[in-house]
Design a protein around this motif. Structure first.
Motif, short mmCIF file in Angstrom:
data_model
loop_
_atom_site.label_atom_id
_atom_site.label_comp_id
_atom_site.label_asym_id
_atom_site.label_seq_id
_atom_site.Cartn_x
_atom_site.Cartn_y
_atom_site.Cartn_z
N PRO A 90 -10.89 -16.31 2.62
CA PRO A 90 -9.91 -15.31 3.06
C PRO A 90 -8.80 -15.05 2.03
CG PRO A 90 -10.38 -16.84 4.85
CD PRO A 90 -11.12 -17.35 3.65
N LEU A 95 -7.57 -6.81 1.80
CA LEU A 95 -8.19 -5.99 2.85
C LEU A 95 -7.32 -4.78 3.16
CD1 LEU A 95 -10.20 -5.66 5.35
CD2 LEU A 95 -8.48 -6.94 6.63
N ALA A 109 -6.24 -10.42 10.85
CA ALA A 109 -6.69 -10.69 9.48
C ALA A 109 -5.68 -11.55 8.73
CB ALA A 109 -6.90 -9.37 8.74
N PHE A 114 -6.24 -13.39 5.16
CA PHE A 114 -6.48 -12.23 4.27
C PHE A 114 -5.14 -11.71 3.74
CE2 PHE A 114 -10.44 -12.41 6.46
CZ PHE A 114 -11.36 -11.59 5.83
N THR A 116 -3.29 -8.45 3.45
CA THR A 116 -3.55 -7.24 4.24
C THR A 116 -2.65 -6.05 3.88
OG1 THR A 116 -2.03 -7.99 5.96
CG2 THR A 116 -4.34 -8.55 6.24
#
Ligand code: ZN
Length: 285
Positions: A90, A95, A109, A114, A116
């Protein structure tokens, strides 16, 4: 009365003409592309814009308390799928969630680890996401002017069915993704058992009920649009079957239909006839 249709060509980019279907909505019967089977609304531009307006709220698509746990579970499953396809941890993944609304998916997320970013044209929903500490741009993706190859993964969760020209959005997603990057797309499946049985009674086809649903994909049209916009289709999954919307029939019938639909969930996944369609696309290298 002469009505000028908002969607005049197949959103997937086919040159075949449309035929009329027996799915009759207030705006007229849905039309089917003779090549890819895409279904499109006959609404006018004014009807389309009107249906979008009432969805510009601060709450956006933030799940209510009762559905928050379920929403989180689905989001985490999708995030894990992306990690598997990317072969990354991650913390290594940038993302982008396009059409992130008030940020529910981005929050899941971020929790998973992640890095983000979100884009959301609805100003109020975007502001709600920023107040939660998320990095969200207000506007359409093209206006954000992200550099080429800025992201490892992107998501379009229930977005492409709202667009007259989804190809330009898919092309812009491809530009901001790295070669080999993953685009995860979810949308209602027009070739589902739910769509075939419920026809105009299905909420998925409702222009007003769903805030501007005008273009309905199926597994084949998703594959064709992926190919035409520079992706390879890694996989398509469908799930869930429904025969009645809650509150549209006597409760006993709703419960019986619900039980029957549970039995059909598994075969629908095998046959690509569930109404929730998820496609994983990879940017061609
Ligand atoms: Zn088509």
């Amino acid at each position: 009365m002469n009505r000028e249709r908002y969607v005049t060509a197949c959103p997937v980019g086919c040159s075949a003409g449309f035929t009329t279907t027996d799915i009759v909505l207030p705006e007229g019967p849905l039309l089917r592309c003779g090549s890819c089977g895409q279904l499109v609304s006959q609404c006018t531009e004014a009807e389309y814009l009107d249906s979008l307006e009432r969805f510009d709220t601060a709450a956006g698509t933030l799940p209510g308390m009762e559905s928050a746990a379920r929403h989180e579970q689905v989001s985490v499953r999708r995030l894990r799928k992306m990690l598997t396809l990317l072969g990354k941890e991650p913390g290594q993944v940038r993302l982008l969630d396009v059409g992130c609304s008030s940020g529910a998916f981005l929050m899941s997320a971020r929790k998973v680890g992640f890095d983000t970013t979100g884009v959301e044209p609805s100003a109020e929903a975007a502001e709600t996401a920023r107040r939660a500490g998320l990095n969200v741009f207000t506007g359409f993706l093209e206006a954000a002017r992200f550099p080429d190859g800025a992201f490892d993964a992107a998501t379009l969760v229930e977005v492409i069915e709202h667009l007259r020209d989804p190809r330009s959005l898919l092309a812009e997603c491809r530009r901001v993704l790295k070669p080999g990057g993953i685009l995860l797309v979810t949308t209602p499946n027009a070739a589902s058992w739910t769509a075939r049985i419920m026809k105009s009674r299905w909420d998925g086809f409702g222009l007003k009920a769903m805030g501007g649903h005008i273009s309905f994909f199926n597994p084949r049209s998703i594959e064709m649009i992926a190919e035409r916009t520079g992706y390879e289709l890694v996989r398509v999954e469908t799930r869930n079957v429904r025969f009645f919307e809650r509150g549209h029939c006597p409760n006993a019938i709703y419960v019986a239909a619900k039980i029957a639909s549970e039995f059909l969930n598994w075969p629908s996944r095998l046959l690509g006839t569930g109404h929730d369609l998820l496609a994983c696309l990879r940017v061609r290298e």
